[in-house]
Design a protein around this motif. Structure first.
Motif, PDB file in Angstrom:
ATOM      1  N   GLU A 505       0.842  -1.195   0.000  1.00 44.15           N
ATOM      2  CA  GLU A 505       0.000   0.000   0.000  1.00 44.15           C
ATOM      3  C   GLU A 505       0.873   1.240   0.000  1.00 44.15           C
ATOM      4  O   GLU A 505       2.022   1.204   0.438  1.00 44.15           O
ATOM      5  CB  GLU A 505      -0.915  -0.027   1.224  1.00 44.15           C
ATOM      6  CG  GLU A 505      -1.863  -1.216   1.152  1.00 44.15           C
ATOM      7  CD  GLU A 505      -2.935  -1.208   2.222  1.00 44.15           C
ATOM      8  OE1 GLU A 505      -2.736  -0.531   3.241  1.00 44.15           O
ATOM      9  OE2 GLU A 505      -3.949  -1.896   2.028  1.00 44.15           O
ATOM     10  N   CYS A 506       0.310   2.357  -0.476  1.00 38.32           N
ATOM     11  CA  CYS A 506       1.093   3.583  -0.525  1.00 38.32           C
ATOM     12  C   CYS A 506       0.167   4.791  -0.546  1.00 38.32           C
ATOM     13  O   CYS A 506      -1.036   4.667  -0.777  1.00 38.32           O
ATOM     14  CB  CYS A 506       1.982   3.598  -1.771  1.00 38.32           C
ATOM     15  SG  CYS A 506       1.048   3.440  -3.288  1.00 38.32           S
ATOM     16  N   GLY A 507       0.746   5.952  -0.300  1.00 43.28           N
ATOM     17  CA  GLY A 507      -0.009   7.195  -0.405  1.00 43.28           C
ATOM     18  C   GLY A 507       0.551   7.986  -1.571  1.00 43.28           C
ATOM     19  O   GLY A 507       1.761   8.049  -1.762  1.00 43.28           O
ATOM     20  N   MET A 508      -0.337   8.571  -2.372  1.00 47.88           N
ATOM     21  CA  MET A 508       0.147   9.355  -3.515  1.00 47.88           C
ATOM     22  C   MET A 508      -0.509  10.719  -3.547  1.00 47.88           C
ATOM     23  O   MET A 508      -1.691  10.845  -3.209  1.00 47.88           O
ATOM     24  CB  MET A 508      -0.245   8.688  -4.847  1.00 47.88           C
ATOM     25  CG  MET A 508       0.298   7.322  -5.055  1.00 47.88           C
ATOM     26  SD  MET A 508      -0.221   6.782  -6.694  1.00 47.88           S
ATOM     27  CE  MET A 508       0.236   5.086  -6.606  1.00 47.88           C
ATOM     28  N   ALA A 509       0.280  11.707  -3.978  1.00 51.56           N
ATOM     29  CA  ALA A 509      -0.312  13.021  -4.242  1.00 51.56           C
ATOM     30  C   ALA A 509       0.112  13.399  -5.656  1.00 51.56           C
ATOM     31  O   ALA A 509       1.222  13.068  -6.088  1.00 51.56           O
ATOM     32  CB  ALA A 509       0.204  14.037  -3.240  1.00 51.56           C
ATOM     33  N   PHE A 510      -0.777  14.063  -6.411  1.00 55.74           N
ATOM     34  CA  PHE A 510      -0.490  14.392  -7.798  1.00 55.74           C
ATOM     35  C   PHE A 510      -0.248  15.880  -7.961  1.00 55.74           C
ATOM     36  O   PHE A 510      -0.821  16.695  -7.248  1.00 55.74           O
ATOM     37  CB  PHE A 510      -1.671  13.980  -8.694  1.00 55.74           C
ATOM     38  CG  PHE A 510      -2.097  12.564  -8.482  1.00 55.74           C
ATOM     39  CD1 PHE A 510      -1.210  11.532  -8.715  1.00 55.74           C
ATOM     40  CD2 PHE A 510      -3.373  12.249  -8.018  1.00 55.74           C
ATOM     41  CE1 PHE A 510      -1.588  10.212  -8.513  1.00 55.74           C
ATOM     42  CE2 PHE A 510      -3.752  10.948  -7.804  1.00 55.74           C
ATOM     43  CZ  PHE A 510      -2.858   9.919  -8.055  1.00 55.74           C
ATOM     44  N   GLU A 511       0.590  16.229  -8.925  1.00 56.17           N
ATOM     45  CA  GLU A 511       0.837  17.638  -9.250  1.00 56.17           C
ATOM     46  C   GLU A 511      -0.464  18.274  -9.736  1.00 56.17           C
ATOM     47  O   GLU A 511      -1.047  17.805 -10.713  1.00 56.17           O
ATOM     48  CB  GLU A 511       1.885  17.750 -10.370  1.00 56.17           C
ATOM     49  CG  GLU A 511       3.282  17.289  -9.991  1.00 56.17           C
ATOM     50  CD  GLU A 511       4.037  18.300  -9.145  1.00 56.17           C
ATOM     51  OE1 GLU A 511       3.519  19.419  -8.942  1.00 56.17           O
ATOM     52  OE2 GLU A 511       5.146  17.963  -8.681  1.00 56.17           O
ATOM     53  N   ASN A 512      -0.895  19.346  -9.088  1.00 55.51           N
ATOM     54  CA  ASN A 512      -2.048  20.147  -9.533  1.00 55.51           C
ATOM     55  C   ASN A 512      -3.300  19.342  -9.863  1.00 55.51           C
ATOM     56  O   ASN A 512      -3.955  19.618 -10.847  1.00 55.51           O
ATOM     57  CB  ASN A 512      -1.697  20.971 -10.796  1.00 55.51           C
ATOM     58  CG  ASN A 512      -0.362  21.654 -10.642  1.00 55.51           C
ATOM     59  OD1 ASN A 512      -0.015  22.062  -9.534  1.00 55.51           O
ATOM     60  ND2 ASN A 512       0.384  21.751 -11.720  1.00 55.51           N
ATOM     61  N   HIS A 513      -3.595  18.316  -9.084  1.00 57.12           N
ATOM     62  CA  HIS A 513      -4.845  17.593  -9.350  1.00 57.12           C
ATOM     63  C   HIS A 513      -5.471  17.113  -8.046  1.00 57.12           C
ATOM     64  O   HIS A 513      -4.825  16.441  -7.252  1.00 57.12           O
ATOM     65  CB  HIS A 513      -4.596  16.396 -10.271  1.00 57.12           C
ATOM     66  CG  HIS A 513      -5.878  15.712 -10.675  1.00 57.12           C
ATOM     67  ND1 HIS A 513      -6.732  16.229 -11.616  1.00 57.12           N
ATOM     68  CD2 HIS A 513      -6.459  14.573 -10.228  1.00 57.12           C
ATOM     69  CE1 HIS A 513      -7.781  15.425 -11.744  1.00 57.12           C
ATOM     70  NE2 HIS A 513      -7.643  14.414 -10.919  1.00 57.12           N
ATOM     71  N   GLN A 514      -6.728  17.510  -7.844  1.00 58.63           N
ATOM     72  CA  GLN A 514      -7.385  17.192  -6.569  1.00 58.63           C
ATOM     73  C   GLN A 514      -8.583  16.255  -6.713  1.00 58.63           C
ATOM     74  O   GLN A 514      -9.113  15.783  -5.740  1.00 58.63           O
ATOM     75  CB  GLN A 514      -7.870  18.493  -5.895  1.00 58.63           C
ATOM     76  CG  GLN A 514      -6.742  19.481  -5.603  1.00 58.63           C
ATOM     77  CD  GLN A 514      -5.777  18.946  -4.547  1.00 58.63           C
ATOM     78  OE1 GLN A 514      -6.179  18.374  -3.555  1.00 58.63           O
ATOM     79  NE2 GLN A 514      -4.485  19.137  -4.784  1.00 58.63           N
TER      80      GLN A 514
END
Length: 534
Positions: A505-514
């Motif tokens: 499992e992992c956590g991800m955040a994207f550039e300029n996308h919510q």
């Protein structure tokens, strides 16, 4: 005969074993009328099965025999007029296309079932495109007319959008309003099918060794391989030596669609065949030959050919094969299936692609639709040796596996100009370097967290391959691309990591996308430029 004159006979090519397998063409005088073979297609829940059951009950013989006990994937109905109809009761276009892919022209007429209260749905459109690609006439059955919200006139209008012009609209496609549950107008539907068949003037010679096609096959405990064969010409008899695809055997027994043992089966008759040494594939041709030696020789050759084909298929992509065919002038038509995220882009792409046709090669769009790429798209592309263009959509896992197995090329795009450029290149037969994608892995979003500083973070589990920081990613919802970009951060528990493998499992955040939702899929890939070589 050659040996009598003192010559030695030498076989020139391996494939010569198949020469003469088809037999001589039949003389006009030997032909007799045969029953039309009908495939019923349509959208899920529009009443295909209940219509087939209702038609089956109009069958004179089954009423006498007290119902039909067994299901062999096809059955023959005898109408009160004495006329016969053979229905293929296989899952619609999957079977239809699998057979077409192997070059078997099985169906004479397609009955398209459309629910009067639901309109033309995607699978109905697919069925129309499959029937058109195979050049088979359509009879439309507008079903469920007993419902209060039924609107047959709307269906006729909607059919116009797909170039199916019914008689009321000034065309020549027959359409009958029916109700399978209330048994309304079933006789009219049968008449329409027979009328359509009459135009085709279907005939076959029953007085010759049988030739036909495998509809389905299975392994039965105690009885071994069982194949359902639709005899197309000639008569199949118990004791015949039969080749079916790359399997063969001496026919030990024949069973008709009512479960009765029979000794012969003539044209347009479906029968179960016992005695083959293995289970053939749907769509394989089946031919009666003179002796076991010939049967063994031909099936051995076909097995070798199959093995060889598998090896070369893995080595060279289909687009390269198309190139060489186009360059050699063998290929006159490039077939394409187009799937896009929205209707507008589908129309734009289809319009642009069709304009690219040259004098040498024309482009034919087999099917265009909205949404992810499914197995039906792959089957259609394979049957016509075409390729699939996905614009802001992806293939579902089953379609991916199928495309890999059947060597069907799926090309993904997010810019329309790139499609046009690639198609131009393909049609001119020139090779340019292309950017190829290397698929790394997929992760599924299970939870979405709001974090004050970074915005939304997706809690994911990697479902295949791996996810790598710095690689390109796409966010998919129902196989449609909603965001393309890169990962801002990739965390395992609290730590920033380089990559995460399948199962973790992992956590991800994207550039300029919510905009992230549970169930979204994150696809991770790398791009590399490759110089094309043939």
């Amino acid at each position: 005969a050659v040996a009598e004159f003192g010559h030695n006979v030498k076989r020139v090519a391996e494939s010569d074993v198949e020469i003469g397998l088809e037999g001589e063409p039949d003389e006009e005088a030997s032909l007799e009328p045969r029953a039309p073979v009908v495939t019923v297609m349509g959208h899920v829940d529009h009443g295909k099965t209940s219509l087939l059951d209702a038609l089956r009950e109009t069958d004179v013989a089954s009423r006498e025999a007290g119902g039909i006990t067994q299901h062999i994937g096809a059955y023959q109905a005898q109408l009160s007029s004495g006329q016969r109809l053979t229905f293929l009761d296989t899952p619609g276009h999957e079977a239809f296309t699998a057979m077409r892919a192997r070059g078997a022209k099985v169906t004479d007429v397609v009955v398209l079932v459309v629910a009067a209260d639901d309109g033309i749905q995607p699978q109905a459109v697919e069925a129309i495109n499959h029937a058109k690609a195979a050049g088979v006439p359509i009879v439309v059955a507008i079903n469920k007319i007993d419902r209060s919200e039924a609107d047959p006139a709307r269906i006729r209008k909607e059919l116009l959008n797909h170039e199916v012009v019914v008689e009321e609209m000034g065309g020549d496609v027959l359409n009958i309003e029916v109700s399978a549950t209330e048994r309304i107008n079933l006789d009219k539907l049968e008449e329409a099918i027979l009328l359509q068949a009459e135009i085709l003037d279907l005939k076959a010679n029953p007085q010759r060794p049988a030739q036909g096609v495998v509809i389905e096959s299975r392994l039965e405990r105690g009885r071994g391989p069982v194949a359902t064969v639709l005899v197309q010409r000639g008569t199949l008899r118990v004791g015949d030596v039969l080749i079916a695809g790359s399997e063969w055997g001496r026919v030990r027994g024949l069973v008709d669609d009512r479960g009765n043992k029979v000794t012969t089966a003539g044209p347009s008759t479906p029968v179960e065949v016992f005695g083959l040494n293995g289970a053939p594939s749907a769509g394989d041709d089946s031919v009666v030959v003179d002796d076991e030696g010939r049967a063994r020789e031909i099936t051995d050759f076909r097995r070798r050919k199959l093995r060889g084909a598998r090896v070369t298929a893995g080595a060279r992509g289909t687009v390269e094969q198309m190139f060489s065919k186009i360059a050699a002038g063998e290929m006159k038509e490039l077939s394409v299936v187009v799937k896009t995220d929205v209707r507008g882009s589908a129309e734009a792409i289809v319009g642009a692609i069709v304009k690219l046709s040259t004098e040498e090669v024309s482009v034919r769009v087999l099917h265009s639709g909205v949404g992810g790429i499914n197995e039906s798209d792959v089957a259609l592309a394979k049957a016509s040796e075409g390729l699939i263009i996905g614009f802001n959509v992806r293939a579902n896992p089953q379609a991916r596996v199928l495309a890999h197995r059947d060597n069907v090329d799926i090309r993904y795009y997010s810019v329309i100009y790139n499609i046009i450029d690639d198609m131009k290149v393909l049609l001119s037969g020139m090779l340019e370097p292309t950017v190829q994608e290397k698929f790394l892995g997929n992760a599924e979003v299970h939870q979405v967290f709001d974090v004050s500083k970074t915005g939304k973070i997706a809690g994911c589990k990697v479902t295949e391959g791996l996810v790598r920081r710095g690689a390109a990613i796409r966010l998919l919802r129902d196989n449609v691309v909603i965001y393309q970009g890169s990962l801002k951060s990739l965390k395992h528990h609290k730590d920033e990591v380089k990559e995460i493998k399948k199962g973790f499992e992992c956590g991800m955040a994207f550039e300029n996308h919510q905009d992230i939702q549970d169930g979204d899929i994150v696809e991770c890939y790398e791009e590399e430029e490759v110089t094309r070589a043939l």
